[in-house]
Structures are given as C-alpha cells and as structure tokens.
Write a protein that holds these residues in place. Structure first.
Motif, mmCIF file in Angstrom:
data_model
loop_
_atom_site.group_PDB
_atom_site.id
_atom_site.type_symbol
_atom_site.label_atom_id
_atom_site.label_comp_id
_atom_site.label_asym_id
_atom_site.label_seq_id
_atom_site.Cartn_x
_atom_site.Cartn_y
_atom_site.Cartn_z
ATOM 1 N N GLN A 78 0.744 -1.153 0.280
ATOM 2 C CA GLN A 78 0.093 -0.616 0.422
ATOM 3 C C GLN A 78 0.648 1.063 0.411
ATOM 4 O O GLN A 78 0.858 2.060 -0.709
ATOM 5 N N GLY A 85 -5.439 -0.135 -2.621
ATOM 6 C CA GLY A 85 -6.041 -0.705 -1.957
ATOM 7 C C GLY A 85 -5.973 -2.297 -1.038
ATOM 8 O O GLY A 85 -5.062 -2.644 -1.796
ATOM 9 N N VAL A 116 -4.080 -2.390 7.232
ATOM 10 C CA VAL A 116 -4.777 -0.780 6.348
ATOM 11 C C VAL A 116 -4.726 0.256 6.919
ATOM 12 O O VAL A 116 -4.949 0.940 6.014
ATOM 13 N N GLY A 117 -5.378 0.244 8.389
ATOM 14 C CA GLY A 117 -5.797 1.396 7.925
ATOM 15 C C GLY A 117 -4.330 2.610 8.880
ATOM 16 O O GLY A 117 -3.988 3.855 8.739
ATOM 17 N N TRP A 132 -11.516 1.661 6.179
ATOM 18 C CA TRP A 132 -10.644 0.182 6.295
ATOM 19 C C TRP A 132 -11.085 0.129 7.577
ATOM 20 O O TRP A 132 -11.188 -1.420 7.678
ATOM 21 N N SER A 136 -12.899 -3.494 7.735
ATOM 22 C CA SER A 136 -11.734 -4.931 8.170
ATOM 23 C C SER A 136 -13.152 -5.552 9.830
ATOM 24 O O SER A 136 -13.182 -7.035 9.993
#
Length: 361
Positions: A78, A85, A116-117, A132, A136
């Motif tokens: 990412q 994404g 992801v964050g 995100w 999740s």
C-alpha cells in the motif's frame, strides 16, 4: 481453547482463493509507485503481490504465519502503490476468522486494522482509514459467522451419530439379551437334570438350540434394518408378537399371563416400543427376580398405550449399565414422549409401568 471444529479449504475453494487474490493484486503491475525509483519500485511491488498470492495456498494449513505475512506485505504494498487498496487483506482476515476460533482470530483483526489503516493514516487520509476500519470489522464478522455455522452443523452431525449409536446399542441389547437369557436358563436346567432325567435334559437342550436359532434370525433382521440400502428387511415386532414372547418365556420356566384391553391399532413405533419394554421386563424377571409367574397388561386407549408388567419374585432387580436394563426402557419411553416407572410392587414382586402416547409417535 478451541471449539472442536476443524475448518479446511476444499481444493476448488483454494483455487478460487488464489484466483481472487491474483485479481485483487493485479493492479500492482501498472499502477504508479512511490518512495522508490520506478524500476525498483515496480519490481518490489510485483514481488510483494506475487508473494501474497503464493502464500494463500497454505492459508488454512498455517493460518497464523500466512496471515501475518500477507498483512505485512500488504501494508508495504500500500505504501508503494497507494492506489491499490487492501482488498486482499480483508479476504485473508475473513478466511482466517473462518479457519480459527473467534478468540484466537481477534489478533488478526487488530493486525489488519493496523496494516490497512496505518498507511492511510501515514498519508493523512483519515476518512479512508475509517472506511478500512469498518471493512476490517465486517470481514472478521463474516468469517466468524461462517465458522459458527460450520461448527453448529458439525455438532449436529456428531450428535446425530451419537444418537444413532445409542439407538443401535438399545436395539442390539433388546434383540440379544432376551434370547441369550433364555438360552442360559435352559442350559442350566439341562445340566441340573442331565443324569437324573436325560429326556428332560434333551428337551432343554433342544429349546436352547431353538432359542439360539431365533437369536441368529433376529440378529440378521436387525443388521438388515440398520443397513439403509436394504428395504426388504422383515417388519419389527408388534403387540401381536407378545403371545410368541410369552410362549418363549414359559419354555424357560416363567409362566406369563397376557391381557389386552381396548381396541385400536397404535402406530408401529408405539407397538415396537411396547414390545421391547415387555421383552426387557420379562427378561429381567427371568434373570434376576426368581419369579415363577408374571402378568402383562396392555391397555390401548384413545391417545396412549399403557403397559404394565408384574411378577411374583423378590421385588428387587439390580441396576444395569447405561443404555441397558431399566434405564434402556426409560429411554425408549422418553423417545415417544412417554414415561416409565419400575420398582417393587405394593403387594410384592416387581412392577414396570409405561405410558406411551400415540401423538409423539
């Protein structure tokens, strides 16, 4: 502690997972990269994407290692390819929550939120980081729900197997215990009079042989009934067969008086249950009570069948192991929604009483 459910990906689902992973990371081949020179960044992005997809093959076999590796690689990817994404991370989290118990998969939820964050926060995209986070939670909940459903189905299957084993054990006991008890009594009688009265001894031996043949025939019938692929098995005993049962007990030295009150034709399940209860009660009387006479009353009512078996013995019968004897009779009655009591009679002897409703059958 686990929940006893072992989840495994079928080969076709493993291939589908690989295909989905390849589709999700494919944009890494052409989207713009940041933080590295174009060529080096492209090589790094392709390597990270290919490594994630390859690791998916072992996701259900080594879920912790694969999940951690995919999340770390996804976070790095990412940062290199901001437009890609974290879709693969959500797929891995959902699968991990399905493969492992909920309490064990919570760490993966936390790690996914960070993986992801974190890049979105580092790039200052706070609304995207919130999205995100919600994704999740949704992915983890979906996987945990799938596992709960699978575990419930597995528990129901195991319970069905246990109940079927119990049913087979009860039937096998009922099929053999009565006839074998008669054989033992006849053999003992033949031994007692072998020298004094050879004719009576031979008659007892012949009855033993007849009882043995009946046991073999009933055992074959039972095995054919258990075999679900066979539909030509002889019918199960009914109330009409109680006369033959009384005759067998008389040959073993227990005189049985059989009375039937009321009219009607109870369902086959009720008749089989009543027959087995009478058979077990008379067998216990023959083996344990020392009685010489027994009375059997079958009362057929509009909604239930009442069964009563009395003897003139000592009034006590020893308990039996689980699934046999008195406990087995109670279980049979309970399966029809009925009740059964057993104990010394008020005027002596031993009494068994059963209430078997029609409706449950």
């Amino acid at each position: 502690m686990g929940d006893g459910y072992e989840a495994r990906l079928a080969p076709r689902w493993r291939r589908a997972l690989l295909l989905l992973g390849a589709v999700l990371v494919a944009p890494a081949f052409w989207l713009g990269v940041t933080g590295l020179p174009p060529l080096a960044g492209r090589i790094a992005a392709v390597a990270l994407a290919a490594g994630q997809v390859a690791a998916l093959w072992w996701l259900d076999r080594a879920p912790q290692v694969v999940t951690a590796g995919v999340l770390v690689a996804g976070a790095a990817l990412q940062l290199l390819v901001p437009g890609l994404g974290p879709g693969l991370a959500f797929v891995v989290l959902c699968t991990y929550a399905w493969a492992r118990p909920a309490a064990e998969s919570l760490w993966a939820l936390g790690a996914t939120v960070v993986a992801v964050g974190g890049p979105a926060v580092a790039q200052g995209r706070w609304p995207l980081a919130g999205g995100w986070l919600a994704a999740s939670l949704l992915a983890w909940s979906w996987g945990a729900l799938g596992r709960a459903r699978g575990a419930r189905r597995e528990a129901e299957r195991r319970q069905a197997v246990l109940e079927e084993r119990g049913r087979i054990a009860r039937e096998l006991h009922d099929v053999l215990a009565h006839t074998v008890s008669v054989m033992v009594v006849q053999a003992a009688a033949a031994d007692d009079v072998f020298d004094l009265d050879p004719a009576r001894a031979r008659a007892a031996i012949r009855r033993t042989e007849t009882a043995g043949r009946e046991a073999l025939a009933e055992l074959r019938t039972f095995l054919r009934t258990v075999d679900e692929g066979r539909h030509d098995a002889p019918p199960q005993p009914t109330l009409a067969d109680l006369g033959r049962l009384a005759g067998t007990m008389a040959g073993a030295g227990l005189r049985v008086t059989l009375r039937r009150e009321g009219d009607g034709e109870p369902p086959a399940g009720v008749q089989l249950c009543a027959y087995r209860i009478v058979q077990e009660a008379l067998t216990n009387t023959l083996r344990h009570s020392g009685a010489g006479r027994a009375e059997v009353l079958i009362r057929i009512g509009p909604a239930a069948v009442e069964v009563e078996v009395r003897d003139d013995g000592a009034g006590q019968q020893p308990g039996h192991g689980p699934g046999n004897g008195i406990r087995g009779m109670r279980e049979r009655a309970a399966l029809l929604g009925g009740t059964l009591t057993a104990g010394p009679g008020p005027g002596g002897g031993f009494a068994v009483r059963a209430h078997l409703p029609w409706a449950a059958a």
